[in-house]
Scaffold this motif. Structure first.
Motif, PDB file in Angstrom:
ATOM      1  N   LYS A   3       0.813  -1.358  -0.116  1.00  0.00           N
ATOM      2  CA  LYS A   3       0.110   0.028  -0.121  1.00  0.00           C
ATOM      3  C   LYS A   3       0.959   1.122  -0.025  1.00  0.00           C
ATOM      4  N   PRO A   4       0.448   2.272  -0.649  1.00  0.00           N
ATOM      5  CA  PRO A   4       1.196   3.574  -0.602  1.00  0.00           C
ATOM      6  C   PRO A   4       1.175   4.194   0.718  1.00  0.00           C
ATOM      7  N   ALA A   5       2.100   5.198   0.980  1.00  0.00           N
ATOM      8  CA  ALA A   5       1.867   5.972   2.022  1.00  0.00           C
ATOM      9  C   ALA A   5       0.955   7.054   1.971  1.00  0.00           C
ATOM     10  N   GLU A   6      -0.043   7.193   2.975  1.00  0.00           N
ATOM     11  CA  GLU A   6      -1.052   8.278   2.863  1.00  0.00           C
ATOM     12  C   GLU A   6      -0.461   9.635   3.360  1.00  0.00           C
ATOM     13  N   LEU A   7      -0.130  10.723   2.908  1.00  0.00           N
ATOM     14  CA  LEU A   7       0.246  11.909   3.477  1.00  0.00           C
ATOM     15  C   LEU A   7      -0.878  13.076   3.129  1.00  0.00           C
ATOM     16  N   ASP A   8      -0.605  13.981   4.067  1.00  0.00           N
ATOM     17  CA  ASP A   8      -1.494  15.145   3.817  1.00  0.00           C
ATOM     18  C   ASP A   8      -0.735  16.526   3.633  1.00  0.00           C
ATOM     19  N   LEU A   9      -1.146  17.281   2.800  1.00  0.00           N
ATOM     20  CA  LEU A   9      -0.593  18.707   2.373  1.00  0.00           C
ATOM     21  C   LEU A   9      -1.438  19.646   2.623  1.00  0.00           C
ATOM     22  N   ARG A  10      -1.207  20.792   3.411  1.00  0.00           N
ATOM     23  CA  ARG A  10      -1.973  21.935   3.551  1.00  0.00           C
ATOM     24  C   ARG A  10      -1.912  22.813   2.403  1.00  0.00           C
ATOM     25  N   ALA A  42      -0.822   3.034  -9.328  1.00  0.00           N
ATOM     26  CA  ALA A  42      -0.260   2.154  -8.478  1.00  0.00           C
ATOM     27  C   ALA A  42       0.559   1.360  -9.569  1.00  0.00           C
ATOM     28  N   THR A  43       0.160   0.929 -10.571  1.00  0.00           N
ATOM     29  CA  THR A  43       0.738  -0.033 -11.427  1.00  0.00           C
ATOM     30  C   THR A  43       1.759   0.645 -12.097  1.00  0.00           C
ATOM     31  N   VAL A  44       1.865   1.919 -12.462  1.00  0.00           N
ATOM     32  CA  VAL A  44       2.907   2.408 -12.773  1.00  0.00           C
ATOM     33  C   VAL A  44       4.248   2.633 -12.038  1.00  0.00           C
ATOM     34  N   ILE A 274      -4.302   2.021 -20.193  1.00  0.00           N
ATOM     35  CA  ILE A 274      -2.623   2.686 -20.324  1.00  0.00           C
ATOM     36  C   ILE A 274      -1.804   2.903 -19.088  1.00  0.00           C
ATOM     37  N   LEU A 275      -2.609   3.063 -18.040  1.00  0.00           N
ATOM     38  CA  LEU A 275      -2.235   3.273 -16.549  1.00  0.00           C
ATOM     39  C   LEU A 275      -2.359   1.739 -15.679  1.00  0.00           C
ATOM     40  N   MET A 276      -3.200   1.085 -15.926  1.00  0.00           N
ATOM     41  CA  MET A 276      -3.482   0.046 -14.958  1.00  0.00           C
ATOM     42  C   MET A 276      -3.275  -1.282 -15.731  1.00  0.00           C
ATOM     43  N   GLY A 277      -2.831  -1.471 -17.101  1.00  0.00           N
ATOM     44  CA  GLY A 277      -2.630  -2.774 -17.431  1.00  0.00           C
ATOM     45  C   GLY A 277      -1.123  -2.848 -17.365  1.00  0.00           C
TER      46      GLY A 277
END
Length: 293
Positions: A3-10, A42-44, A274-277
């Motif tokens: 899983k990716p890290a979930e970050l917050d940006l103001r 995610a796939t890329v 094109i992104l998820m294959g």
């Protein structure tokens, strides 16, 4: 799948959710499509070299940024994308990508703040679409993005019912994989029995109208680019059939008119895969991390 890290940006007015894929020191920033989320990358990201990290924000009104307030529109999203690059770019220019509507956002960011980016990858988007001057933008949106927009106002009994909607989609179902499923599940919100997409229909329509009614501004962005840019485009469209989102004559026109732009067709994919294959995503990852001359 990690899983990716979930970050917050103001950002101006609120907080943006940003997903970080990878832990490498080199930085890429990417913007997703009009009803999508950062999970579409995610796939890329998995196919990028290990010395790279990909930072992908959920644009305002989508995903983990669903509650982020306006202003919406291409300029606002582009400012947010620049804020991501400034926050995690380490003070150096970064690689920039965008898919579908996100390609227009990335184009605007690169055109307005070229010092932040050393390359631009447009993925099945970013070219001005010819629209008759008297056309109704909402009617055009419903004609082109009908099923994608329609699902935003629907509710579903369960997570599996929501996933089932996507599994029945002709451009996704035949290519189903764990990344597509993770992308779909990330989008689910709401109470049991009334689940829905995290993308807000009013925001999607606002951004879609702007895309259709401000083509001249994207033409100016392309013509004035000072960042090396490449367009990757799919031969198949939103429903997994011909034509693609960007007709060949339109691609050829802008490849000849925009001095910094080159174009490449990606085989055997549609607007989503094109992104998820697996194979197309490898091409995208390679072009994003390879310097443009």
């Amino acid at each position: 799948m990690t899983k990716p890290a979930e970050l917050d940006l103001r950002v101006d007015g609120g907080t943006l959710r940003v997903l970080r894929f990878g832990e490498g020191p080199r930085t890429a920033v990417a913007a997703h499509g009009i009803t999508a989320s950062a999970m579409s990358f995610a796939t890329v990201a998995r196919r990028m070299p290990p010395d790279w990290s990909l930072f992908a924000p959920d644009l305002r009104g989508r995903g983990g940024s669903s509650a982020a307030p306006g202003p919406y529109g291409i300029d606002s999203h582009a400012r947010d994308l620049c804020a991501v690059a400034e926050r995690w770019g380490g003070g150096a220019p970064v690689a920039l990508a965008g898919q579908s509507m996100g390609a227009y956002v990335a184009l605007r960011a690169a055109a307005r703040h070229p010092q932040l980016f050393d390359r631009l990858l447009l993925i099945d988007g970013g070219l001005p679409l010819p629209v008759p001057p008297d056309a109704d933008p909402d009617a055009l949106l419903d004609a082109s993005l009908g099923p994608a927009i329609a699902r935003l106002s629907l509710t579903y009994e369960s997570d599996e019912a929501y996933v089932g909607f996507f599994r029945a989609h002709p451009a996704l179902g035949p290519h189903w994989n764990e990344d597509i499923e993770a992308y779909v599940r990330y989008d689910i919100t709401g109470p049991p029995g009334a689940l829905r997409s995290r993308a807000k229909e009013d925001v999607v329509r606002h951004d879609g109208r702007e895309l259709l009614t401000t083509a001249a501004s994207f033409a100016a962005d392309l013509a004035g680019l000072s960042v090396p840019a490449r367009l990757l485009y799919a031969p198949l469209g939103l429903m997994g059939t011909e034509p693609g989102m960007l007709p060949e004559p339109l691609v050829a026109h802008w490849a000849s008119q925009a001095p910094m732009l080159t174009a490449e067709s990606v085989r055997d994919c549609n607007h989503y895969t094109i992104l998820m294959g697996a194979a197309p995503a490898r091409t995208v990852a390679d072009r994003l991390t390879s310097p443009l001359q």
